[in-house]
Design a protein around this motif. Structure first.
Motif, PDB file in Angstrom:
ATOM      1  N   LEU A 270       0.818  -1.217   0.000  1.00  0.00           N
ATOM      2  CA  LEU A 270       0.000   0.000   0.000  1.00  0.00           C
ATOM      3  C   LEU A 270       0.849   1.263   0.000  1.00  0.00           C
ATOM      4  CD1 LEU A 270      -2.898  -0.828   2.479  1.00  0.00           C
ATOM      5  CD2 LEU A 270      -3.049  -0.507   0.008  1.00  0.00           C
ATOM      6  N   SER A 271       2.047   1.170   0.525  1.00  0.00           N
ATOM      7  CA  SER A 271       2.896   2.362   0.602  1.00  0.00           C
ATOM      8  C   SER A 271       3.219   2.920  -0.778  1.00  0.00           C
ATOM      9  CB  SER A 271       4.183   2.054   1.363  1.00  0.00           C
ATOM     10  OG  SER A 271       5.005   1.186   0.606  1.00  0.00           O
ATOM     11  N   SER A 272       3.190   2.080  -1.789  1.00  0.00           N
ATOM     12  CA  SER A 272       3.485   2.572  -3.141  1.00  0.00           C
ATOM     13  C   SER A 272       2.286   3.278  -3.781  1.00  0.00           C
ATOM     14  CB  SER A 272       3.947   1.423  -4.032  1.00  0.00           C
ATOM     15  OG  SER A 272       2.896   0.506  -4.199  1.00  0.00           O
ATOM     16  N   THR A 273       1.106   3.129  -3.172  1.00  0.00           N
ATOM     17  CA  THR A 273      -0.095   3.743  -3.758  1.00  0.00           C
ATOM     18  C   THR A 273      -0.486   5.053  -3.093  1.00  0.00           C
ATOM     19  OG1 THR A 273      -1.591   2.524  -2.300  1.00  0.00           O
ATOM     20  CG2 THR A 273      -0.993   1.480  -4.397  1.00  0.00           C
ATOM     21  N   VAL A 274       0.138   5.378  -1.965  1.00  0.00           N
ATOM     22  CA  VAL A 274      -0.235   6.615  -1.271  1.00  0.00           C
ATOM     23  C   VAL A 274       0.513   7.799  -1.878  1.00  0.00           C
ATOM     24  CG1 VAL A 274      -0.815   5.462   0.884  1.00  0.00           C
ATOM     25  CG2 VAL A 274       1.493   6.286   0.529  1.00  0.00           C
ATOM     26  N   PHE A 275      -0.123   8.948  -1.818  1.00  0.00           N
ATOM     27  CA  PHE A 275       0.457  10.148  -2.421  1.00  0.00           C
ATOM     28  C   PHE A 275       1.084  11.063  -1.379  1.00  0.00           C
ATOM     29  CE2 PHE A 275      -2.936   8.850  -5.351  1.00  0.00           C
ATOM     30  CZ  PHE A 275      -2.142   8.584  -6.462  1.00  0.00           C
ATOM     31  N   SER A 276       0.703  10.901  -0.134  1.00  0.00           N
ATOM     32  CA  SER A 276       1.225  11.747   0.923  1.00  0.00           C
ATOM     33  C   SER A 276       2.541  11.167   1.467  1.00  0.00           C
ATOM     34  CB  SER A 276       0.189  11.833   2.050  1.00  0.00           C
ATOM     35  OG  SER A 276       0.762  12.384   3.199  1.00  0.00           O
ATOM     36  N   LYS A 277       3.471  12.051   1.731  1.00  0.00           N
ATOM     37  CA  LYS A 277       4.757  11.635   2.293  1.00  0.00           C
ATOM     38  C   LYS A 277       4.573  11.010   3.673  1.00  0.00           C
ATOM     39  CE  LYS A 277       9.168  13.623   3.680  1.00  0.00           C
ATOM     40  NZ  LYS A 277       9.951  14.854   3.773  1.00  0.00           N
TER      41      LYS A 277
END
Length: 166
Positions: free
Chosen positions: A76-83
């Protein structure tokens, strides 16, 4: 009766050890051998727990569940846009991998204690160290070494004789 259960279990453990060891070596189909190895490992640990009347399965299930949850969060970390969301997902995944490592260590310690095979204890220690260092590349090399030691312990189980007093 008990020795026949152990000898049947050694077939599963031998195949599981080979499958788990090839998981990181086989480029495309490694994840398939990993799943096969994990299922066979679960069957083996369940059978060993029945023969020795120990609670090995709880450590295995806890380790697998926390590992899978860590993989999901890391994916999921690759799909989030927020740092911040990215850092949260990666950090939580790392913590879940550490929880998996602690349960894997407990499982290896219990297997070493139950069977008398010291390779499991060594594998558990290496797995813990490798998991802690997995943020570095060397951690994955240590985890691979732990897989080899675990496979060695599984291979040694084929010579195992069950003692009724255990």
């Amino acid at each position: 009766m008990r020795n026949s259960k152990v000898s049947k279990t050694t077939i599963f453990t031998g195949i599981a050890g080979i499958a788990l060891l090839t998981t990181s070596v086989v480029p495309v189909f490694g994840w398939i051998t990993g799943i096969i190895g994990a299922v066979l490992m679960g069957i083996s640990i369940h059978r060993i727990g029945k023969v020795y009347n120990t609670g090995l399965m709880k450590y295995y299930i806890s380790s697998v569940i926390s590992f899978l949850a860590g993989i999901v969060l890391f994916s999921l970390s690759s799909t989030v846009f927020s740092k911040h969301a990215f850092i949260f997902c990666v950090a939580t995944a790392y913590l879940l991998f550490l929880v998996s490592a602690v349960n894997g260590y407990k499982l290896a310690e219990k297997l070493a204690e139950t069977t008398g095979i010291k390779s499991f204890q060594t594998a558990g220690i290496l797995y813990m160290i490798g998991s802690l260092l997995s943020v570095l590349i060397t951690g994955f090399v240590i985890i691979f070494s732990a897989s080899g030691m675990f496979a060695t312990g599984l291979w040694q189980m084929r010579k195992l004789q069950v003692h009724p007093e255990r």
